[in-house]
Design a protein around this motif. Structure first.
Motif, PDB file in Angstrom:
ATOM      1  N   VAL A 132       0.878  -1.293   0.056  1.00 38.60           N
ATOM      2  CA  VAL A 132      -0.119  -0.145   0.102  1.00 38.60           C
ATOM      3  C   VAL A 132       0.787   1.344  -0.062  1.00 38.60           C
ATOM      4  N   ARG A 133       0.684   2.067  -0.969  1.00 41.20           N
ATOM      5  CA  ARG A 133       1.574   3.408  -1.114  1.00 41.20           C
ATOM      6  C   ARG A 133       0.569   4.419  -0.910  1.00 41.20           C
ATOM      7  N   VAL A 134       1.196   5.673  -0.683  1.00 43.64           N
ATOM      8  CA  VAL A 134       0.546   6.967  -0.980  1.00 43.64           C
ATOM      9  C   VAL A 134       0.926   7.475  -2.506  1.00 43.64           C
ATOM     10  N   GLY A 167       4.139   6.729  -4.396  1.00 42.75           N
ATOM     11  CA  GLY A 167       4.991   7.426  -3.174  1.00 42.75           C
ATOM     12  C   GLY A 167       5.361   6.292  -2.403  1.00 42.75           C
ATOM     13  N   PRO A 168       5.888   6.866  -1.215  1.00 41.67           N
ATOM     14  CA  PRO A 168       6.306   6.036  -0.314  1.00 41.67           C
ATOM     15  C   PRO A 168       5.289   4.799   0.299  1.00 41.67           C
ATOM     16  N   ALA A 169       5.805   3.885   0.713  1.00 41.65           N
ATOM     17  CA  ALA A 169       4.957   2.996   1.252  1.00 41.65           C
ATOM     18  C   ALA A 169       4.327   3.277   2.687  1.00 41.65           C
ATOM     19  N   VAL A 170       3.128   2.686   2.924  1.00 38.42           N
ATOM     20  CA  VAL A 170       2.566   3.147   4.335  1.00 38.42           C
ATOM     21  C   VAL A 170       2.909   1.955   5.604  1.00 38.42           C
ATOM     22  N   PRO A 171       3.804   2.448   6.187  1.00 42.62           N
ATOM     23  CA  PRO A 171       4.291   1.666   7.196  1.00 42.62           C
ATOM     24  C   PRO A 171       3.074   0.674   7.951  1.00 42.62           C
ATOM     25  N   GLY A 250      -0.984  12.089   6.602  1.00 41.39           N
ATOM     26  CA  GLY A 250      -0.527  12.050   7.540  1.00 41.39           C
ATOM     27  C   GLY A 250       0.556  13.174   8.031  1.00 41.39           C
ATOM     28  N   GLU A 251       1.576  12.888   9.058  1.00 43.24           N
ATOM     29  CA  GLU A 251       2.691  13.682   9.511  1.00 43.24           C
ATOM     30  C   GLU A 251       3.959  13.637   8.709  1.00 43.24           C
ATOM     31  N   GLU A 252       3.874  12.331   7.842  1.00 47.48           N
ATOM     32  CA  GLU A 252       5.360  11.955   7.466  1.00 47.48           C
ATOM     33  C   GLU A 252       5.366  11.560   5.998  1.00 47.48           C
ATOM     34  N   LEU A 253       4.346  11.169   5.392  1.00 45.78           N
ATOM     35  CA  LEU A 253       4.292  10.705   4.055  1.00 45.78           C
ATOM     36  C   LEU A 253       3.772  11.944   3.058  1.00 45.78           C
TER      37      LEU A 253
END
Length: 262
Positions: A132-134, A167-171, A250-253
């Motif tokens: 799952v990515r943003v 974009g980045p993966a959702v941790p 969120g705050e980081e992605l």
């Protein structure tokens, strides 16, 4: 329903306009009145285009159209060469039809690992997703009125898709509260939309359930590795060439992309 030749003409007009980056000032045929017609045209266009499909976009049908089309969502193909990574600070440049319609949407992108053999349900769909990515969907069409004539018209031109940015993966996404995650989208530094995934019907996983059922109905295989762009979270925000889009989750992605008019 109209003849296949009528559908073929519409499909060919959209494919040719997309390849040549030319504009269709009017819809190239009789307006499709049902989702079935729209998907018939879309299937013909996919075959004519010839590129491999690497994903599917899912969009929400406006509430005032739901009864007419007996549907709440629509789908369109995303071709492999229009799936772009934006990780480790990379800022991709995505083309749009400068004189057609163009928009950017903050979205959650989910990768299908397998398709259920039997029932496709919200309760078990996460077992069939492995990433799952943003990200950002680029919605663009050579027909400026793509969204003004109803969902069946949108479907007929690849669902108004021109690519996605991964974009980045959702941790730890299986345990993350995705529905409550605040999401915003900026264009050239100004926030143009903000919302949460809790307002997306039954959320991004519901989009995957819808898509797999729709593809099964159409006899289309969703191969392992297929991406699903689950739908606009903050709205559909029109863009023009040269602008920079930033989607924050969120705050980081976050994901940043520039758009270029063709």
């Amino acid at each position: 329903m109209r003849t296949k030749s009528g559908h073929q003409h519409i499909a060919a007009a959209f494919v040719e306009a997309r390849k040549a980056s030319t504009i269709l000032h009017s819809y190239p045929g009789e307006i499709p009145q049902t989702m079935e017609e729209g998907y018939v045209i879309q299937d013909l266009a996919i075959a004519l285009d010839g590129r491999r499909v690497g994903g599917w976009k899912v969009g929400r049908i406006p509430g005032e159209q739901v009864a007419k089309y007996n549907a709440k969502r629509l789908a369109g193909p995303i071709f492999v060469d229009e799936i772009v990574d934006a990780v480790d600070g990379h800022v991709p440049v995505m083309p749009i039809f400068g004189k057609g319609f163009a928009a950017a949407e903050a979205e959650i992108l989910l990768r299908i690992a397998s398709v259920p053999d039997g029932e496709i349900s919200l309760d078990t769909i996460t077992d069939h997703i492995d990433d799952v990515r943003v990200g950002v969907e680029i919605a663009s069409s050579p027909f400026p009125g793509i969204n003004k004539f109803g969902a069946a018209v949108t479907v007929s031109d690849f669902g108004n898709n021109k690519g996605i940015v991964l974009g980045p993966a959702v941790p730890d996404w299986r345990h993350a509260d995705l529905l409550s995650m605040p999401v915003s989208l900026q264009i050239d530094g100004s926030t143009v939309g903000a919302d949460r995934m809790s307002n997306m019907l039954d959320g991004p996983f519901g989009s995957v359930v819808f898509l797999l059922k729709e593809l099964r109905r159409r006899g289309i295989e969703a191969a392992p590795g297929t991406w699903v762009s689950a739908g606009a979270i903050t709205g559909v925000h029109e863009v023009t060439g040269g602008q920079t889009v930033k989607a924050c989750f969120g705050e980081e992605l976050e994901v940043v992309v520039k758009v270029r008019a063709t």
